[in-house]
Every structure is written in C-alpha cells, then in structure tokens.
Scaffold this active site. Structure first.
Site, PDB file in Angstrom:
ATOM      1  N   GLY A 108      -4.301   5.183   3.787  1.00 54.15           N
ATOM      2  CA  GLY A 108      -3.099   5.604   3.083  1.00 54.15           C
ATOM      3  C   GLY A 108      -1.833   5.480   3.888  1.00 54.15           C
ATOM      4  N   ASP A 109      -1.856   4.694   4.966  1.00 51.43           N
ATOM      5  CA  ASP A 109      -0.669   4.633   5.828  1.00 51.43           C
ATOM      6  C   ASP A 109      -0.129   3.217   5.997  1.00 51.43           C
ATOM      7  OD1 ASP A 109       1.167   6.289   7.251  1.00 51.43           O
ATOM      8  OD2 ASP A 109       0.395   5.495   9.139  1.00 51.43           O
TER       9      ASP A 109
END
Length: 418
Positions: A299-300
């Site tokens: 998610g980054d």
C-alpha cells in the site's frame, strides 16, 4: 581546493549540473525566496540531456523558468531531499551548517551526492561547513529521498572488507535499508518481494541481506535501535565505475512536492505519462508492477516509488528498475493502495471493472491491460509459493502476505472473464 563558508547563510547561489554539464542555477533572494533559472547554453539545446519532464514544454524545448518559491525549493529539487526521520538525522549530522527545515541549506550541504546525475554545488566554490569546522570530523554528504532510515554506503576494498559511509566527496554504490523498530522483518519482507518481482521477469536491482555488524563508522546520528538484517541494494543510478545515471521520480515528473506524493496524481496518470514519454510496452510493464503491488498487499507505491531512468546520452527515458516493493499488509491490515486506481484504493475493490476504468482513463487498450493483470497474477502464484527467499521472512509476516495473495487472486482473476 574548495573554500569554506562559516555559516549557511553565506551561500546564496547554487549551480545545478547534470554530470559535468551546467544546466542552471538556484539563487536565494532576500525574504528567503528560492529561484531556479536555466543556463542559456542549456536552454539553447532544447533541454538535452533531460533534467525533468516537468520542465519540458508541450511544443518541445523548455518551459519558462519556474516562479521563485518562498521558504522552499521548486518541487523538482525538494524531491531530491530526504524526508522525516532521515531528514532529521541528516540535519542533526550537519548541525551548524544546516538550519532545521531549510531546504536550501540542506541541498547545499548534500548536493554533491544526490539521486541520479544531478549535482548542486555552491556557485563560488565554497563548501558548507559549520563555524568550528577545524574540530569537525568528515561528514556524510549524500541524499536519498524517502522516510525510511537508509544510507548510501560503499564497500571497503581493503583487508576485512565491510561497509561504510562515503564521507565528504565520497560516493556510495549501495543503499543500505535498516530494520525498523515498528515493523518486524521489513528487510526480509522487501528482500523476498524483490525476489518475486525478479522471478516474474521484472528488472530489479542486485540485493542481499547483511548484518548491522558489517558496517563500520556509521555516525550516531544515523544509528537505529532496531535489530535485524539490513537490506543492501545496488544503486541503479550509479554505473560500475561510479558514473552517475540520471533518474527522476514521478513526484518530480508531475511537479508536486513530497507532501503530496499520495494525492498528486492517480495510477492512470502515471500510466499515461509512461505511455507518452516511453512507450506503450513500458506502460503495460507499469501495469504489471501495479498488479504485483495489489496481489502482495503493497500500500505504499506512491509517486516517489516509481521512477524514470535516463541511460546513455540522457535524452530518452525508460522505466527504472523496481524498488520499495514490499508488503505493507502484515503491518497495516486495513491498508489500501497509495494512489487511486480506476477511482478506488481498496485492494478488494480492484476487480475487473476498476481495471477497465483504469485502462480507459490511461488511454491504454482494455484487453491488453486485463491480460497483463491475469498474467501477472498467474506469475505470482507460479513462483511465490516455492520462492527460496520466503524462508527468511518471519512466520507471522509471511502468513499475512500469503493470506492476502489468496484473497486477491480470484478478485484479480475476474479480469479473465469475458
């Protein structure tokens, strides 16, 4: 030999180079405004080699010089600097020469070893040093973008080997990413995910896991209290002989500040830019990399975790190798995509309709995008479950990655439905 300046305020002008070619100058004006202007000789070339696509005019050549910025550097240069914990450590390391929060001071101190082929040096040949410089030990003068504690390091070639920081004018060939006190096994997590990327045919930098004890002479400012392995990555912006290879991340491409790396654009914007600046094939490779992030729960992957690289004469961009490819789901179970994809960020919402929307917004052929999704998921499932590097990942972290892969596989395979 470079002169020294007794205070950071003494330097008012910084020359900007791409390797040995001067491309412009940054001037600090009264009121702490920072103005960048292109060198006329560089402007006459039309902007080749390329400094940044953000400076290119739609009609070709270079845009007008950007407007002066109050209290900050223009976005391209601000994105060359470290963030958060790493920035605080570097400012502490250069206390007396860099005022906290001052971008110009920090760029002046670190400008000799920046990401890519950019060098930023005091125009008058002076070097940023504190007033009591006679008592000072040599300083680390590298910059790496991002927030994780990571250092640009070099391998010692003498007896005993080991790893150390390049000091003053030295230049690192590797990035050392240190373990985290908050996230267990983060080095092993990324090591395995990069191995997976390589296994399914993606371009990945050389990598290895090393011990903290392998490092010598790390200043206290950069020490971390965490225990565990250190991930060592070969810098893909440095050649075999130390030559600089230019890169820029997509925060730089879009001209947004690091603080907007999660909101300055969506994934379809990046794909469209890659399609236009590089090639349709590169845009589909970008799609494959997004799919890998989705299926592994990363998610980054914000704007600073995607880059273009300018090899050879610096006139033609290509997708840079994969980096910062790790699963965040084990640490943030409710995590979602860093940028919007087809109007959604939730992993579980990324079924076929979102990918079709993404394809249309990016102006990519829908069948090719859907095929890239299905093929990448198949590649992950072919290699992940038997990947040798799985064995180094802590059991709890691996368990959560495995569960996410199993959940996401049928959701993404909806792209195969006619």
């Amino acid at each position: 030999m470079a002169q020294t300046s007794p205070a950071p305020q003494a330097i008012q002008s910084l020359d900007v180079f791409l390797n040995a070619l001067k491309v412009g100058v940054i001037v600090r004006t009264p009121g702490d405004f920072n103005a960048f202007s292109f060198d006329e000789a560089y402007r006459a070339t039309g902007g080749v080699p390329i400094l940044s696509l953000s400076f290119r005019a739609a009609t070709g050549g270079l845009r007008k010089d950007p407007k002066p910025v109050s209290g900050a550097l223009p976005p391209f240069f601000a994105n060359l600097l470290p963030e958060d914990q790493l920035r605080e450590a570097m400012e502490k390391h250069h206390a007396g020469a860099v005022r906290p929060g001052n971008d110009f001071d920090l760029l002046a101190a670190l400008g000799a070893d920046l990401p890519g082929a950019v060098r930023v040096l005091p125009s008058d040949g002076m070097k940023v040093t504190p007033q009591d410089s006679a008592k000072e030990k040599p300083k680390a003068r590298f910059s790496l973008a991002g927030v994780q504690m990571k250092l640009s390091v070099m391998k010692n070639t003498g007896k005993g080997g080991g790893l150390t920081l390049p000091l003053d004018d030295g230049q690192g060939q590797y990035i050392a990413k240190f373990p985290s006190t908050a996230f267990a096994g983060v080095s092993e997590n990324e090591f395995a995910n990069l191995a997976l990327a390589a296994a399914i045919g993606m371009e990945v930098p050389e990598r290895e896991l090393v011990e903290k004890s392998d490092f010598e002479g790390i200043p206290d400012d950069f020490d971390t209290l965490s225990e565990g392995k250190v991930l060592l990555l070969r810098r893909f912006d440095r050649g075999p002989q130390g030559e600089r290879i230019h890169i820029e991340d997509f925060a730089q491409v879009f001209g947004v500040y690091p603080s907007r790396k999660y909101e300055g654009a969506a994934y379809h914007d990046v794909a469209a830019a890659v399609n236009a600046a590089v090639s349709p094939a590169a845009a589909l490779e970008f799609v494959r990399r997004i799919v890998l992030a989705v299926v592994t729960g990363n998610g980054d992957m914000h704007l600073k975790n995607w880059s273009l690289i300018y090899r050879n004469d610096g006139s033609t961009p290509a997708l840079a190798p994969v980096y910062d490819m790790l699963s965040t789901i084990p640490y943030i179970p409710t995590d979602s995509m860093a940028l919007s994809l087809g109007g959604e960020r939730s992993f579980k919402a990324l079924s076929a309709p979102r990918w079709k929307s993404f394809a249309n917004r990016a102006r990519l052929p829908e069948p090719a995008v859907l095929q890239a999704v299905v093929e990448t998921v198949a590649g992950v499932n072919e290699h992940w479950w038997h990947l040798p590097e799985r064995t180094v990942v802590p059991a709890k972290v691996l368990e959560r990655i495995d569960a996410h892969v199993k959940v996401m596989t049928p959701i993404l395979n909806s792209c195969a439905e006619k």
